[in-house]
Design an enzyme around this catalytic site. Sequence first.
Site, PDB file in Angstrom:
ATOM      1  N   ASP A   1      11.923 -44.868 -10.595  1.00 12.69           N
ATOM      2  CA  ASP A   1       9.931 -44.578 -10.668  1.00 12.69           C
ATOM      3  C   ASP A   1       9.328 -45.915 -10.576  1.00 12.69           C
ATOM      4  O   ASP A   1       8.775 -45.942 -10.508  1.00 12.69           O
ATOM      5  CB  ASP A   1       9.242 -43.514 -11.553  1.00 12.69           C
ATOM      6  CG  ASP A   1       9.234 -43.988 -12.054  1.00 12.69           C
ATOM      7  OD1 ASP A   1       9.808 -44.193 -12.911  1.00 12.69           O
ATOM      8  OD2 ASP A   1       8.058 -42.764 -13.197  1.00 12.69           O
TER       9      ASP A   1
ATOM     10  N   ASP B   1      13.398 -49.001 -13.736  1.00  6.39           N
ATOM     11  CA  ASP B   1      13.990 -47.203 -13.602  1.00  6.39           C
ATOM     12  C   ASP B   1      13.113 -46.409 -12.224  1.00  6.39           C
ATOM     13  O   ASP B   1      13.358 -47.585 -11.647  1.00  6.39           O
ATOM     14  CB  ASP B   1      13.088 -47.139 -15.353  1.00  6.39           C
ATOM     15  CG  ASP B   1      11.976 -46.415 -14.723  1.00  6.39           C
ATOM     16  OD1 ASP B   1      11.135 -46.480 -13.971  1.00  6.39           O
ATOM     17  OD2 ASP B   1      11.753 -45.450 -15.484  1.00  6.39           O
TER      18      ASP B   1
ATOM     19  N   SER C   1      10.926 -40.015 -13.672  1.00  2.00           N
ATOM     20  CA  SER C   1      11.163 -41.416 -14.478  1.00  2.00           C
ATOM     21  C   SER C   1      12.660 -41.470 -14.047  1.00  2.00           C
ATOM     22  O   SER C   1      13.136 -41.555 -13.169  1.00  2.00           O
ATOM     23  CB  SER C   1      10.544 -41.052 -15.915  1.00  2.00           C
ATOM     24  OG  SER C   1      10.385 -42.197 -15.778  1.00  2.00           O
TER      25      SER C   1
ATOM     26  N   ASP D   1       8.259 -47.519 -13.163  1.00  2.00           N
ATOM     27  CA  ASP D   1       7.142 -47.318 -14.280  1.00  2.00           C
ATOM     28  C   ASP D   1       7.423 -48.704 -15.800  1.00  2.00           C
ATOM     29  O   ASP D   1       6.501 -48.798 -16.148  1.00  2.00           O
ATOM     30  CB  ASP D   1       6.211 -46.630 -14.330  1.00  2.00           C
ATOM     31  CG  ASP D   1       7.344 -45.882 -15.198  1.00  2.00           C
ATOM     32  OD1 ASP D   1       8.426 -46.051 -15.617  1.00  2.00           O
ATOM     33  OD2 ASP D   1       6.493 -44.206 -15.901  1.00  2.00           O
TER      34      ASP D   1
END
Length: 575
Positions: free
Chosen positions: A307, A305, A150, A309
């Site tokens: 990734d 961010d 993440s 999400d």
Amino acid sequence: MNDTGLRERAEAWRQSDPDPATAEELARLLAQGDMAELADRFSGDLEFGTAGLRGVLGAGPNRMNRAVVRRTSAGLARYLKEHVPDATTRGVVVGRDARRLSAELAEDTATVLAAEGIPAHVFPLPVPTPLTAYACLHLGAAAAIMVTASHNPPEYNGYKVYWGNGAQIIPPHDTGIAAAIATVEPANRVPLLTVAQAREKGLWRDIPDALGEDYLLAILGLRVYKRGSDTLSIVYTAMHGVGGVWAERALREAGFPRFTPVAEQHMPDGRFPTVRFPNPEEPGAMDLSRATAERVKADLVLANDPDADRLAVMAREAGGGLRMLTGNEVGVLLGHYLLTQSTQRARPHVVTTIVSSTQLGDIARSLGAAYDEVLTGFKWIANRALERERTEGTQFVFGYEEALGYTAGTVTRDKDGVGAALVMADLAAWCESRGTTVLGYLEEIQRRHGLYVGAQRNVTLPGSAGAQAIRGIMDAFRARPPSHIGGEAVRAVLDYQRGVQGLPPSNVLALELEGGGRVTLRPSGTEPKIKYYFERKETPAQGEPLARARERAETRLVAFIDAFIALARERGQPT
């Protein structure tokens, strides 16, 4: 464990490590006699929990590496075969971001699943986390795995697990999978196929591009206003992650031609060369976005961010400056917009977490919508939405957590930074059509429902000593909760470890003040931090400029925070 035992365990791990790079890393540490480093790596195993795995890349069981991922994948596969009878038919989705070692970890995952007779539906290229969650539902898979860390720094990687309902795992599956992993043989004895063998057996299946097209169509359907804007100027950053191509396509197809990416951060790069910590909340992470926005005179800045999400938002103030919205402000804006402007077939339902603002709950109650507060983590939001849909027939409209996680509707059962960016742009275009702005709309909400201000303070305490200090702080506040904070009486102490409001036990403590303030304490589940969440509510006077009410509220909030931090230091927090 004494030094001899530590060396023996490290040597046994080195001999079973299938990755020459990490095996060599351990050999070097053993040769150097670095017992402190070895103790940190072998003091325990990287814990598998409701967030899966996440940790620093490196050799040893307390690091993220190919050996750990092979054993984890074998344990997960065996657990699935025991608890999901048709797992060998439905298969498991495997996605990955663009971090260091993500491609290798994803390949190991897929080839171990294949060796266990479970088809792996594999994304050939890096993808956003919400697309992996979407694929789990769309393909009817038994589970999904996303290799990602993440928004963590570049030295991290992780392994996130979704159940067949498209939501991240919750108990009892987390503990059940962890128990299965504990019984797995050493990594070099874990069976796996080559990619060619898996393909030949039909156990490695590339996910076609058409699934991504379906996802884009689905999130385009989340819009309420649906008209776009030829004049609204939007700057977007992917933060060196995987969201850039997807967000750009979505926003352009939604009718936002004045789209400007932050060029230096638009393409995936796991080194994150322009930011030390690729989290939009971190100081300095949005500097390039702000500079780009000022250069093109943007009305709105959207940031994912790495990734994709999560979503961060900056909006233009009436005076011309750009203001970063808090996660709670974005959540309140999106929640209010979707509750009041979209059409629901059933009673609408919104969900947030116990560390997020209470304002969405006040709004939901005033509108007759169903509302829930759940534990921190989107897994709880998604599973609560599914539960109420099943038992009460509610229609899930929106969920959010203050750490920049949002989802609209049921396209994914996890937070979706790309879908949320699209809905925020839709909201901004709707505001423009009404002759107002995003911040103007926020003021309308705050005048009607109250001005809530909040802040978060994180204290990073790494290593085993840090973990002990964090436990000590939580234990001290439980044993001696304050009767007052900054002269204001504490009305209630909510210890979520004992279970509150029917929620599962969790290591969270909340102190509620007589005057309406609240502070919540929670150790991070993915980082060596203890987190403090603060909130105060202010009611603007009739005709009072909102800026004046906000200044008053923030002054009181700062005093509240200072008083609490002083108490935390008395209870063992390092200065």
